[in-house]
Enzyme design. Structure first.
Site, mmCIF file in Angstrom:
data_model
loop_
_atom_site.group_PDB
_atom_site.id
_atom_site.type_symbol
_atom_site.label_atom_id
_atom_site.label_comp_id
_atom_site.label_asym_id
_atom_site.label_seq_id
_atom_site.Cartn_x
_atom_site.Cartn_y
_atom_site.Cartn_z
ATOM 1 C CE LYS A 14 -2.409 -0.721 3.557
ATOM 2 N NZ LYS A 14 -1.838 -2.089 3.998
ATOM 3 N NE ARG A 55 -4.166 -0.819 10.051
ATOM 4 C CZ ARG A 55 -3.036 -0.171 9.300
ATOM 5 N NH1 ARG A 55 -3.235 0.967 8.663
ATOM 6 N NH2 ARG A 55 -2.086 -0.882 9.062
ATOM 7 N NE ARG A 111 6.902 -3.203 5.478
ATOM 8 C CZ ARG A 111 5.611 -3.178 5.854
ATOM 9 N NH1 ARG A 111 4.967 -2.825 4.762
ATOM 10 N NH2 ARG A 111 4.920 -3.450 6.879
ATOM 11 N NE ARG A 113 6.002 -0.726 9.763
ATOM 12 C CZ ARG A 113 4.742 -0.657 9.225
ATOM 13 N NH1 ARG A 113 4.527 -0.352 7.752
ATOM 14 N NH2 ARG A 113 3.824 -1.022 9.805
ATOM 15 N NE ARG A 134 1.686 -4.730 10.993
ATOM 16 C CZ ARG A 134 2.814 -4.739 10.100
ATOM 17 N NH1 ARG A 134 3.829 -5.096 10.721
ATOM 18 N NH2 ARG A 134 3.047 -3.992 9.082
HETATM 19 P P1 AMP Z 1 0.956 0.734 8.552
HETATM 20 O O1 AMP Z 1 2.110 1.821 8.567
HETATM 21 O O2 AMP Z 1 -0.455 1.397 7.751
HETATM 22 O O3 AMP Z 1 1.246 -0.542 8.593
HETATM 23 O O4 AMP Z 1 0.451 1.174 10.006
HETATM 24 C C1 AMP Z 1 1.259 0.580 11.243
HETATM 25 C C2 AMP Z 1 0.665 0.573 12.446
HETATM 26 O O5 AMP Z 1 0.189 1.850 12.734
HETATM 27 C C3 AMP Z 1 -0.773 -0.456 12.647
HETATM 28 O O6 AMP Z 1 -0.272 -1.760 12.810
HETATM 29 C C4 AMP Z 1 -1.333 0.188 13.726
HETATM 30 O O7 AMP Z 1 -0.896 0.004 15.064
HETATM 31 C C5 AMP Z 1 -1.073 1.773 13.518
HETATM 32 N N1 AMP Z 1 -2.336 2.439 12.441
HETATM 33 C C6 AMP Z 1 -2.165 2.868 11.421
HETATM 34 N N2 AMP Z 1 -3.042 3.463 10.892
HETATM 35 C C7 AMP Z 1 -4.100 3.035 11.812
HETATM 36 C C8 AMP Z 1 -5.560 3.344 11.939
HETATM 37 N N3 AMP Z 1 -6.411 3.698 10.762
HETATM 38 N N4 AMP Z 1 -6.112 2.792 12.751
HETATM 39 C C9 AMP Z 1 -5.518 2.349 13.940
HETATM 40 N N5 AMP Z 1 -3.979 2.090 14.208
HETATM 41 C C10 AMP Z 1 -3.547 2.636 12.917
#
Ligand code: AMP
Length: 219
Positions: A13, A88, A127, A161, A172
């Site tokens: 994404k 989400r 990654r 990360r 996740r």
């Molecule tokens: P991402 O970078 O999109 O994979 O997000 C990494 C982490 O950030 C996720 O596993 C959540 O812990 C938190 N996070 C990101 N976006 C959201 C969201 N819309 N709602 C809740 N937690 C989020």
């Protein structure tokens, strides 16, 4: 265009959103990147989010929705935006709908990136992200930088990360199935969803995404 990108962790994404946003000249809004920026600046919001993120859990809606709305109110979103990682869950999707309705605007489409689960695990393990800009994303095998550990775009240091561990990834994926997948059905009822395969080279997937968005814009 106003677009939402959905897909499991590791679907690409962030990578696709970065390229698509440039192509479409709209801002790429990633709630994950916003949280990570807050963490690196040690803000209260970042400190609150970090515990949830490291475990692979969602950050609570009250925090996330407020942060996303604030970002959507910035003037650079006037011509559209590409949302990556938000909404989400259903509560966030409904909050976004209410926010857009209050602004008198609607979404143009939801792009659903599909990828098999074994591929997701491989992608996440390799990654690497740029410390200067989390939207600059690499993979040690599939999308390596020209010089190992260095960002091609800005020379920043690449890192892994802290939630790309096996345990956090398992959580996740579970969270994706239980919390996030229902929003695909929610948006499908509004005829907004196009599903594309996220397998293949980065530019092949980008082309599929551009084709899907053009088809949608052509109505
Ligand atoms: P991402 O970078 O999109 O994979 O997000 C990494 C982490 O950030 C996720 O596993 C959540 O812990 C938190 N996070 C990101 N976006 C959201 C969201 N819309 N709602 C809740 N937690 C989020």
């Amino acid at each position: 265009m106003r677009i939402v990108l959905v897909g499991p962790p590791g679907a690409g994404k962030g990578t696709q959103a970065h390229v698509l946003a440039k192509t479409l000249s709209i801002p790429h809004i990633s709630t994950g990147d916003l949280f990570r920026a807050n963490i690196s600046q040690s803000t209260p919001l970042g400190l609150e989010a970090k515990g949830y993120m490291d475990k692979g859990q969602l950050v609570p809606d009250e925090v996330t929705i407020g942060m996303a709305k604030d970002r959507l109110l910035q003037p650079d979103t006037a011509q559209g935006f590409l949302l990556d990682g938000f909404p989400r869950n259903l509560a966030q999707a409904k909050a976004l709908d209410e926010h857009l309705a209050a602004e008198g605007i609607t979404l143009d489409g939801v792009l659903d990136l599909e990828v098999p689960e074994d591929e997701v695990v491989k992608r996440i393990a390799g990654r690497r992200l740029c410390r200067n800009n989390g939207a600059h994303v690499y993979h040690v095998d599939y999308n390596p930088p020209a010089v190992a550990g260095v960002c091609d775009e800005c020379g920043g240091e690449l890192y892994q990360r802290s939630d790309d561990t096996e345990d956090a990834v398992r959580t996740r994926l579970e969270v994706y199935h239980t919390e996030t997948e229902p929003i695909i059905e929610y948006y499908a009822q509004q005829n907004l969803v196009t599903t594309i395969s996220a397998l293949g080279k980065v530019d092949e997937v980008t082309q599929r995404a551009v084709d899907a968005l053009q088809a949608r814009a052509a109505g």
